[in-house]
Scaffold this motif. Structure first.
Motif, short mmCIF file in Angstrom:
data_model
loop_
_atom_site.label_atom_id
_atom_site.label_comp_id
_atom_site.label_asym_id
_atom_site.label_seq_id
_atom_site.Cartn_x
_atom_site.Cartn_y
_atom_site.Cartn_z
N TYR A 69 51.73 -16.41 -46.19
CA TYR A 69 51.20 -15.26 -47.22
C TYR A 69 50.93 -15.93 -48.49
CZ TYR A 69 51.42 -11.41 -50.04
OH TYR A 69 50.99 -10.30 -51.03
N GLU B 132 48.10 -18.05 -48.83
CA GLU B 132 46.90 -17.25 -49.34
C GLU B 132 46.77 -16.78 -50.66
OE1 GLU B 132 46.45 -13.98 -46.64
OE2 GLU B 132 47.19 -14.95 -44.88
N MET C 295 44.90 -7.84 -51.31
CA MET C 295 45.93 -8.41 -50.06
C MET C 295 46.26 -7.19 -49.32
SD MET C 295 45.97 -11.70 -50.47
CE MET C 295 47.56 -12.13 -49.38
N GLU D 228 48.81 -5.01 -49.74
CA GLU D 228 50.16 -5.28 -49.65
C GLU D 228 50.75 -4.33 -50.79
OE1 GLU D 228 52.38 -6.84 -47.47
OE2 GLU D 228 50.38 -7.59 -46.40
#
Length: 92
Positions: free
Chosen positions: A2, A5, A24, A26
């Motif tokens: 993660y 990224e 993302m 998130e």
């Protein structure tokens, strides 16, 4: 994976924490926590993190460079018209 990224997304591409969370898919809190960890771990890599601090659009007050999330109010004029801090990663 993660955090790698995050480096790819933020490399020479300034974004706010909110924009990054949307990209993302998130929660903002998770993205902010990962960015803080990434900030510490980039010291030993060929990259560095740059934070353009939040700024009050009403009086021009510039917030602390360490703060990654958007403040709610300006301590100087008490205004709420504040631009979010922008975070990007550059090569050293």
């Amino acid at each position: 994976m993660y955090r790698k990224e995050l480096i790819k997304i933020l490399l020479n591409n300034p974004m706010s924490v909110h924009e990054l969370a949307v990209a993302m898919e998130e929660p903002i809190k998770e993205v902010r926590d990962d960015l803080q960890h990434l900030h510490k771990s980039l010291r030993h890599s060929p990259y560095q993190i740059e934070i353009t601090p939040a700024k009050c659009n009403q009086c021009g007050f510039v917030f602390n460079r360490d703060k990654m999330s958007k403040p709610s109010r300006c301590p100087q004029c008490k205004g709420t018209w504040i631009s979010a801090p922008l975070i990007q990663i550059r090569e050293k």
